[in-house]
Design an enzyme around this catalytic site. Structure first.
Site, PDB file in Angstrom:
ATOM      1  N   ASP A 200       0.639  -1.104  -0.141  1.00 28.83           N
ATOM      2  CA  ASP A 200       0.157  -0.052  -0.133  1.00 28.83           C
ATOM      3  C   ASP A 200       0.857   1.339  -0.107  1.00 28.83           C
ATOM      4  O   ASP A 200       1.824   1.412   0.804  1.00 28.83           O
ATOM      5  CB  ASP A 200      -1.116  -0.016   1.159  1.00 28.83           C
ATOM      6  CG  ASP A 200      -1.922   1.047   1.362  1.00 28.83           C
ATOM      7  OD1 ASP A 200      -2.753   1.191   0.603  1.00 28.83           O
ATOM      8  OD2 ASP A 200      -1.776   1.880   2.337  1.00 28.83           O
ATOM      9  N   GLU A 270       1.474  -0.401  -4.933  1.00 26.39           N
ATOM     10  CA  GLU A 270       0.617   0.766  -5.512  1.00 26.39           C
ATOM     11  C   GLU A 270       1.523   1.980  -5.467  1.00 26.39           C
ATOM     12  O   GLU A 270       2.113   2.557  -4.437  1.00 26.39           O
ATOM     13  CB  GLU A 270      -0.384   0.825  -4.018  1.00 26.39           C
ATOM     14  CG  GLU A 270      -1.489   2.069  -4.736  1.00 26.39           C
ATOM     15  CD  GLU A 270      -2.279   2.707  -3.466  1.00 26.39           C
ATOM     16  OE1 GLU A 270      -3.141   3.095  -3.827  1.00 26.39           O
ATOM     17  OE2 GLU A 270      -1.702   2.785  -2.225  1.00 26.39           O
TER      18      GLU A 270
HETATM   19  C1  GLC Z   1      -4.262   3.379  -0.610  1.00 27.01           C
HETATM   20  C2  GLC Z   1      -5.439   2.322  -0.368  1.00 27.01           C
HETATM   21  C3  GLC Z   1      -6.665   3.087  -0.195  1.00 27.01           C
HETATM   22  C4  GLC Z   1      -6.320   3.550   1.392  1.00 27.01           C
HETATM   23  C5  GLC Z   1      -4.999   4.336   1.225  1.00 27.01           C
HETATM   24  C6  GLC Z   1      -4.534   4.528   2.824  1.00 27.01           C
HETATM   25  O1  GLC Z   1      -4.329   4.045  -1.387  1.00 27.01           O
HETATM   26  O2  GLC Z   1      -5.760   1.717  -1.885  1.00 27.01           O
HETATM   27  O3  GLC Z   1      -7.970   2.338  -0.085  1.00 27.01           O
HETATM   28  O4  GLC Z   1      -7.629   4.698   1.782  1.00 27.01           O
HETATM   29  O5  GLC Z   1      -4.024   3.727   0.602  1.00 27.01           O
HETATM   30  O6  GLC Z   1      -4.236   3.740   3.254  1.00 27.01           O
END
Ligand code: GLC
Length: 551
Positions: A200, A270
């Site tokens: 993440d 991500e």
């Molecule tokens: C990422 C996740 C999202 C979350 C954020 C904070 O972007 O995909 O859903 O709110 O991180 O953890």
């Protein structure tokens, strides 16, 4: 090069809250995911990635982790997880789970210790700073919502840093004790047998050590696909993406490689970085960091051939030799693809996603052509939406509609009579049950496309080349020396488009698969015409065969 399972995998992204509720609390759970594994196996994906199911106060629906090694009772318990993992492996499906390194919940014991005692051993696990002169926050960093990324703690008279909600404090990855603790978390799940992680917010774990202010950005300079008000008024130069993250991801890679054969366990990342050369650094200079940094290029792209082709080429140009690119069309954070591109283009979006080289992530529900859900203001649950309605992500999180709506008001998502946590939306093609029985449905199309991908080496590992095409058409080939190459043509317009000239350059043998699932889709009898919104995969003669015939 040795082929590894993830080099051409299709990873199905499960948002567990919205998949299947078996215990009647209105929220999906791990036994629900397990019960639907046969559906995923039949669909033909290779792996699933589960969004967080860890113990959490659910301020951000699980991305605010209270205990990294416990399952939240909403979703079940560790036994349920182990059973799901075993069953998935039994179906030949790999399982990736979310790994949230940047922040925890403020209810995590680590933060409670940190907050309790400014001189305690865990104070420096998080980022605490004295106020700037006059009492202001230490610098100008802001959250996605446009307010300060610093929250004042009255008891200990310092500010702490949070990239998201104030209840989600950022860990300080410059502290070796934090690294050790988070590596223990990774080991805990690897020891249980997970096949990898989706990391993440991968860029956030290293920030400027001097915490310098971000510079202002020229209006509209951000390439980010979400509008975030004040967030885009700064260049996020110092609050993320510091080069010190590279050694950390080398460590993550080494840890993954120490389990089984190197390359067995994989890290998706991500990475919201839209400068493609900068994005590509997450692979590591020697391909020794994240295996699969996700690019979000197709989420914001204008649905038009030049824009799509240009974005794909720019991304592929930036991918280091030997690395695998990962494509995504939808997520739990973004508007639904069927609504972004419109219902008549949704199948083309799926066709594009699954015919590009590399790995693809398919977000649950997109195989049904699920549109954005209508969520009335009093049903908004997403904390982003509660703060800034335009940022709400609820519309992408509506529950999976499994069975007939008339039999069950929740379309089989919850046991009868139980209200789902978000309203049910039935896509135009119907519920899963209806779409299973209909060979013209988005679900049947996705399944056929996945079957074609699985059995066609050119689609799995061929190179890609874009062709000149009539206005409104995106055309490319996928070729693998060992068999006939394929031609893919996507009509991105609402009109029929003849493509006979394109076809005559590389004579097609046959239409292998079309998004137009009925005999008359508005193209007439001529197979060289693309119907409005039609995408086709054509088998094509290889250059070699054409040459032989010509000679
Ligand atoms: C990422 C996740 C999202 C979350 C954020 C904070 O972007 O995909 O859903 O709110 O991180 O953890």
């Amino acid at each position: 090069m040795q082929r590894l399972w993830w080099h051409d995998a299709v990873i199905y992204h499960v948002y567990p809250r919205s998949f299947l509720d078996t215990d009647g609390d209105g929220v999906g759970d791990l036994p629900g995911v397990r019960r639907r594994l046969p559906y995923l196996a039949r669909l033909g994906v290779d792996a699933l990635w589960l969004s967080p199911f860890f113990a959490s106060p659910m301020a951000d629906f699980g991305y605010d982790v209270r205990d990294h090694t416990a399952v939240d009772p909403l979703f079940g318990d560790l036994d349920d997880f182990d059973e799901l993992l075993d069953a998935a492996h039994g179906h030949g499906l790999r399982v990736l789970i979310d790994y949230v390194p940047n922040h925890t919940s403020d209810q995590h014991r680590w933060f409670q210790d940190s907050r309790a005692d400014p001189h305690g051993p865990r104070r420096d696990w998080y980022v605490w700073r004295d106020p700037a002169p006059g009492g202001a926050p230490p610098n100008n960093w802001i959250t996605l919502f446009g307010d300060s990324a610093w929250t004042w703690d009255d008891a200990t008279r310092q500010y702490y840093l949070h990239s998201f909600l104030p209840s989600m404090p950022d860990l300080d990855w410059r502290n070796p004790a934090v690294q050790d603790a988070m590596f223990d978390v990774a080991r805990f799940w690897l020891d249980r047998g997970v096949d990898g992680f989706r990391v993440d917010c991968a860029p956030l774990i290293a920030k400027d050590p001097a915490l310098r202010d971000n510079p202002p950005s020229a209006a509209g300079s951000s390439a980010h696909h979400r509008s975030m008000g004040g967030f885009d008024d700064q260049i996020h130069l110092h609050d993320q993406g510091h080069p010190d993250l590279h050694p950390r991801y080398r460590d993550v890679r080494a840890l993954l490689d120490s389990y089984g054969k190197p390359g067995d366990r994989v890290a998706l990342g991500e990475v919201h970085e839209y400068d493609w050369p900068a994005w590509s650094r997450y692979f590591g200079r020697d391909l020794d960091e994240l295996h699969l940094p996700i690019n979000f290029g197709l989420l914001g792209v204008t649905w038009q051939p030049q824009a799509i082709g240009g974005t794909i080429r720019a991304i592929l140009d930036a991918v280091p030799a030997g690395a695998t690119v990962t494509w995504v069309m939808g997520s739990h954070d973004d508007p639904r693809v069927a609504s972004r591109v419109g219902p008549s283009q949704a199948a083309n979006a799926m066709l594009l996603l699954l015919t590009l080289p590399g790995t693809a992530i398919l977000y649950n529900g997109d195989e049904l052509g699920m549109p954005d859900a209508a969520v009335p203001p009093d049903r908004i649950r997403d904390p982003w939406g509660l703060r800034t309605p335009a940022l709400s992500r609820d519309h992408a999180r509506s529950p999976m509609p499994w069975s007939s709506h008339s039999d069950s008001p929740s379309a089989g998502f919850t046991p009868t009579g139980v209200e789902p946590w978000l309203p049910i939306t039935i896509p135009p093609g119907g519920t899963v049950q209806a779409q299973e029985a209909d060979r013209t449905s988005p679900l049947s199309f996705t399944r056929d496309l996945l079957a074609l991908r699985r059995t066609t080496a050119a689609l799995r590992r061929g190179t890609i080349a874009f062709l000149d095409a009539p206005d409104g058409v995106l055309a490319y080939t996928r070729s693998d020396g060992s068999e006939a190459d394929l031609l893919i043509t996507l009509n991105l317009t609402d009109l029929p488009v003849p493509i006979d000239r394109l076809l005559s350059q590389r004579p097609p043998r046959e239409r292998l698969l079309s998004t137009a699932r009925t005999a008359d889709a508005g193209r007439g009898a001529d197979p060289t015409v693309l119907a409005p919104g039609e995408g086709v995969v054509w088998s094509a003669e290889t250059r070699g065969q054409t040459d032989r015939q010509d000679g």
